[in-house]
Design a protein around this motif. Structure first.
Motif, PDB file in Angstrom:
ATOM      1  N   GLU A  31      90.313  13.617  66.729  1.00  0.00           N
ATOM      2  CA  GLU A  31      90.417  15.014  67.168  1.00  0.00           C
ATOM      3  C   GLU A  31      90.396  15.099  68.684  1.00  0.00           C
ATOM      4  N   LYS A  32      89.503  14.354  69.341  1.00  0.00           N
ATOM      5  CA  LYS A  32      89.406  14.381  70.801  1.00  0.00           C
ATOM      6  C   LYS A  32      90.713  13.942  71.455  1.00  0.00           C
ATOM      7  N   GLN A  33      91.304  12.887  70.916  1.00  0.00           N
ATOM      8  CA  GLN A  33      92.564  12.382  71.471  1.00  0.00           C
ATOM      9  C   GLN A  33      93.696  13.395  71.279  1.00  0.00           C
TER      10      GLN A  33
ATOM     11  N   PRO B 109      84.979  28.781  70.479  1.00  0.00           N
ATOM     12  CA  PRO B 109      85.469  29.632  69.390  1.00  0.00           C
ATOM     13  C   PRO B 109      84.643  29.413  68.127  1.00  0.00           C
ATOM     14  N   LEU B 110      84.481  30.474  67.339  1.00  0.00           N
ATOM     15  CA  LEU B 110      83.764  30.329  66.080  1.00  0.00           C
ATOM     16  C   LEU B 110      84.598  29.513  65.108  1.00  0.00           C
ATOM     17  N   THR B 111      83.982  28.585  64.425  1.00  0.00           N
ATOM     18  CA  THR B 111      84.665  27.821  63.389  1.00  0.00           C
ATOM     19  C   THR B 111      84.784  28.687  62.140  1.00  0.00           C
ATOM     20  N   PRO B 112      85.661  28.335  61.201  1.00  0.00           N
ATOM     21  CA  PRO B 112      85.720  29.078  59.946  1.00  0.00           C
ATOM     22  C   PRO B 112      84.370  29.109  59.231  1.00  0.00           C
ATOM     23  N   GLU B 113      83.614  27.997  59.306  1.00  0.00           N
ATOM     24  CA  GLU B 113      82.299  27.965  58.662  1.00  0.00           C
ATOM     25  C   GLU B 113      81.357  28.996  59.284  1.00  0.00           C
ATOM     26  N   GLU B 114      81.378  29.085  60.610  1.00  0.00           N
ATOM     27  CA  GLU B 114      80.515  30.052  61.293  1.00  0.00           C
ATOM     28  C   GLU B 114      80.937  31.488  60.978  1.00  0.00           C
TER      29      GLU B 114
ATOM     30  N   SER C  82      96.733  32.796  60.492  1.00  0.00           N
ATOM     31  CA  SER C  82      96.678  31.774  59.433  1.00  0.00           C
ATOM     32  C   SER C  82      97.042  30.359  59.899  1.00  0.00           C
ATOM     33  N   GLN C  83      97.318  30.170  61.202  1.00  0.00           N
ATOM     34  CA  GLN C  83      97.584  28.827  61.699  1.00  0.00           C
ATOM     35  C   GLN C  83      96.275  28.200  62.197  1.00  0.00           C
ATOM     36  N   VAL C  84      95.379  27.965  61.275  1.00  0.00           N
ATOM     37  CA  VAL C  84      94.056  27.444  61.626  1.00  0.00           C
ATOM     38  C   VAL C  84      94.138  25.951  61.929  1.00  0.00           C
ATOM     39  N   TYR C  85      93.550  25.545  63.039  1.00  0.00           N
ATOM     40  CA  TYR C  85      93.559  24.133  63.409  1.00  0.00           C
ATOM     41  C   TYR C  85      92.744  23.349  62.372  1.00  0.00           C
ATOM     42  N   GLY C  86      93.358  22.324  61.837  1.00  0.00           N
ATOM     43  CA  GLY C  86      92.700  21.532  60.793  1.00  0.00           C
ATOM     44  C   GLY C  86      93.158  21.898  59.397  1.00  0.00           C
TER      45      GLY C  86
ATOM     46  N   ASN D 108      93.879  23.195  55.689  1.00  0.00           N
ATOM     47  CA  ASN D 108      93.079  23.442  54.487  1.00  0.00           C
ATOM     48  C   ASN D 108      91.715  22.782  54.534  1.00  0.00           C
ATOM     49  N   SER D 109      91.648  21.591  55.125  1.00  0.00           N
ATOM     50  CA  SER D 109      90.363  20.900  55.172  1.00  0.00           C
ATOM     51  C   SER D 109      89.351  21.685  55.997  1.00  0.00           C
ATOM     52  N   ARG D 110      89.812  22.316  57.086  1.00  0.00           N
ATOM     53  CA  ARG D 110      88.916  23.116  57.917  1.00  0.00           C
ATOM     54  C   ARG D 110      88.511  24.410  57.212  1.00  0.00           C
ATOM     55  N   MET D 111      89.388  24.932  56.359  1.00  0.00           N
ATOM     56  CA  MET D 111      89.120  26.199  55.670  1.00  0.00           C
ATOM     57  C   MET D 111      88.406  26.027  54.335  1.00  0.00           C
ATOM     58  N   HIS D 112      88.147  24.791  53.938  1.00  0.00           N
ATOM     59  CA  HIS D 112      87.624  24.519  52.590  1.00  0.00           C
ATOM     60  C   HIS D 112      86.327  25.288  52.316  1.00  0.00           C
ATOM     61  N   SER D 113      85.370  25.210  53.229  1.00  0.00           N
ATOM     62  CA  SER D 113      84.078  25.865  52.982  1.00  0.00           C
ATOM     63  C   SER D 113      84.220  27.387  53.013  1.00  0.00           C
ATOM     64  N   PHE D 114      85.108  27.910  53.878  1.00  0.00           N
ATOM     65  CA  PHE D 114      85.310  29.363  53.934  1.00  0.00           C
ATOM     66  C   PHE D 114      85.865  29.872  52.603  1.00  0.00           C
ATOM     67  N   ILE D 115      86.886  29.181  52.106  1.00  0.00           N
ATOM     68  CA  ILE D 115      87.506  29.597  50.844  1.00  0.00           C
ATOM     69  C   ILE D 115      86.536  29.419  49.677  1.00  0.00           C
ATOM     70  N   GLY D 116      85.649  28.418  49.784  1.00  0.00           N
ATOM     71  CA  GLY D 116      84.649  28.238  48.739  1.00  0.00           C
ATOM     72  C   GLY D 116      83.727  29.441  48.631  1.00  0.00           C
ATOM     73  N   LEU D 117      83.443  30.072  49.763  1.00  0.00           N
ATOM     74  CA  LEU D 117      82.571  31.246  49.757  1.00  0.00           C
ATOM     75  C   LEU D 117      83.354  32.529  49.519  1.00  0.00           C
TER      76      LEU D 117
END
Length: 432
Positions: free
Chosen positions: A228-230, A265-270, A291-295, A297-306
């Motif tokens: 991610e850093k690179q 920036p707030l993450t989807p989890e936050e 809807s162009q979230v960096y990362g 579906n994997s980044r949105m997984h916890s948000f969609i779970g809730l």
């Protein structure tokens, strides 16, 4: 008239909208004739749309004609001139950020009178809000809230999007009518359907500002490790050369310090935690703007779970319905603006974004006090989340609610603040 003002606006839909309104104000300030603004092509936005592709030209010209002379193009006698050679080209480097009327009277007016026209290239955030003559401030509000109406193509699909979100017949609000025009009534069935007893779906619109440009520019660490850093560093070097140049000359700031001071920036989890802390249940319908979230579906997984009832324009409209907008990011953004402005509740994760600013302004101007906007304070949220090794859920809820309630207080516009975001002022709204 002292001459003609040509404006080439940069940025995306929301930056361009602000530029148009500022251009109207500058033209009135300098007693000049405004040429209908054009939009610069950006390698970031990659949208060739021009004014008439997004806004109704005739309505704009008719609405503003009593205050400002506006023409569709520069007279032919000026078109062949070398604008830069004669000194009529004015860039952002020639004017300070949020310039005052004095700056324009001192630096631009003499050139305008001498050459008959000036070209404001890359014109964006180059006009402040105070001190400003009341009549000029009024023009900005009139332009933003009344003169700039989306073209029928956008209004029609925007109305269809609203209908798909609501599912059942909903009485149009003032906001709906303002943004969708005549198309709002065409989507209301003439006869009540058999399931008419069901109320329209209520929804929250969320502008989750977690795109790669925002993430890269913030310099924050989001736990993605070396890869991610690179990736973010490569993006900075490609898209933000001035940032890279500045970083080489300055002392590095730790990612922990950036987060504590509310710069990340707030993450989807936050974002999900904030909504849950405010009492939004798992069944809440949430419209996600951008809807162009960096990362992905994997980044949105916890948000969609809730919050599994997550919808976007891409999930609600068919590929055929979206096809005319696919290669036009500004027109796609217009659909998001409509869905966010007409939502029951609008929530943002970054109060500095132009979309969030314009949407909250529209909701204040036309919402009649019934269009709440939720603004988290990132610095305070960081203190809640990171300065406590443990925190009980009840305590978290209480602190989050206090944070949001303070951001929701109805205030008149304070000096220096944007009239597009905070229209509650004598120059903009008649009744406070």
């Amino acid at each position: 008239s002292n001459g003609y003002i040509v404006v080439s606006a940069n940025g995306g839909l929301n930056q361009q909208r602000v530029a148009i309104c500022n251009a109207v104000a500058v033209a009135a300030l300098l007693n000049a004739t405004l040429v209908l603004p054009t939009f610069l092509y950006s390698n970031v936005w990659k949208d060739p749309s021009q004014f008439g592709d997004i806004y109704q030209e005739r309505h704009f010209l008719d609405m503003m004609k009593e205050e400002v002379d506006i023409v569709k193009e520069l007279p032919s006698r000026f078109q062949s001139l070398d604008t830069e050679a004669i000194g009529s080209l004015i860039t952002d480097s020639d004017l300070p950020k949020e310039a005052t009327p004095h700056d324009y009277l001192e630096k631009v007016l003499p050139i305008l009178i001498r050459n008959g026209f000036v070209h404001l290239l890359g014109f964006g955030n180059r006009l402040g809000f105070d001190p400003m003559p009341a009549q000029i401030q009024k023009l900005r509000c009139k332009c933003n809230f009344h003169a700039l109406k989306f073209v029928p193509k956008i209004q029609k699909v925007g109305a269809l999007l609203r209908q798909r979100i609501r599912k059942y017949e909903a009485e149009p609000t003032t906001l709906d009518k303002q943004l969708l025009g005549d198309y709002i009534s065409s989507n209301i069935p003439s006869k009540k359907p058999s399931n008419a007893t069901k109320p329209p779906v209520k929804y929250l619109a969320l502008h989750l500002r977690f795109e790669i440009d925002m993430i890269a520019y913030s310099l924050c660490d989001f736990g993605g490790g070396t890869i991610e850093k690179q990736e973010l560093q490569a993006y900075r070097e490609s898209h933000f050369p001035l940032l890279i140049k500045r970083l080489r000359k300055s002392k590095p700031v730790s990612t922990e310090e950036l987060r504590k001071t509310g710069k990340c920036p707030l993450t989807p989890e936050e974002a999900a935690l904030v909504l849950a802390g405010l009492g939004f249940k798992t069944g809440t319908h949430i419209y996600l703007a951008g809807s162009q979230v960096y990362g992905g579906n994997s980044r949105m997984h916890s948000f969609i779970g809730l919050y599994p009832n997550l919808i976007t324009k891409e999930t609600l409209l068919t590929p055929t319905e979206l096809a005319p907008f696919r290669n036009f990011s500004s027109q796609m953004a217009a659909l998001d603006l409509i869905a966010c402005a007409t939502a029951d509740v609008f929530a943002m994760t970054d109060s500095g974004s132009q979309l969030a600013s314009l949407v909250s302004g529209f909701r204040s101007y036309y919402g009649g006090g019934n269009a709440p906007t939720l603004r988290p304070n990132k610095k305070r949220l960081a203190a809640i989340l990171y300065e406590n090794s443990t925190i009980e859920w009840n305590g978290f809820e209480e602190r989050v609610r206090r944070m949001i309630e303070e951001g929701q207080r109805v205030r008149t516009r304070r000096s220096g603040r944007s009239v597009y975001r905070q229209p509650r002022s004598p120059e903009c709204m008649c009744r406070l």
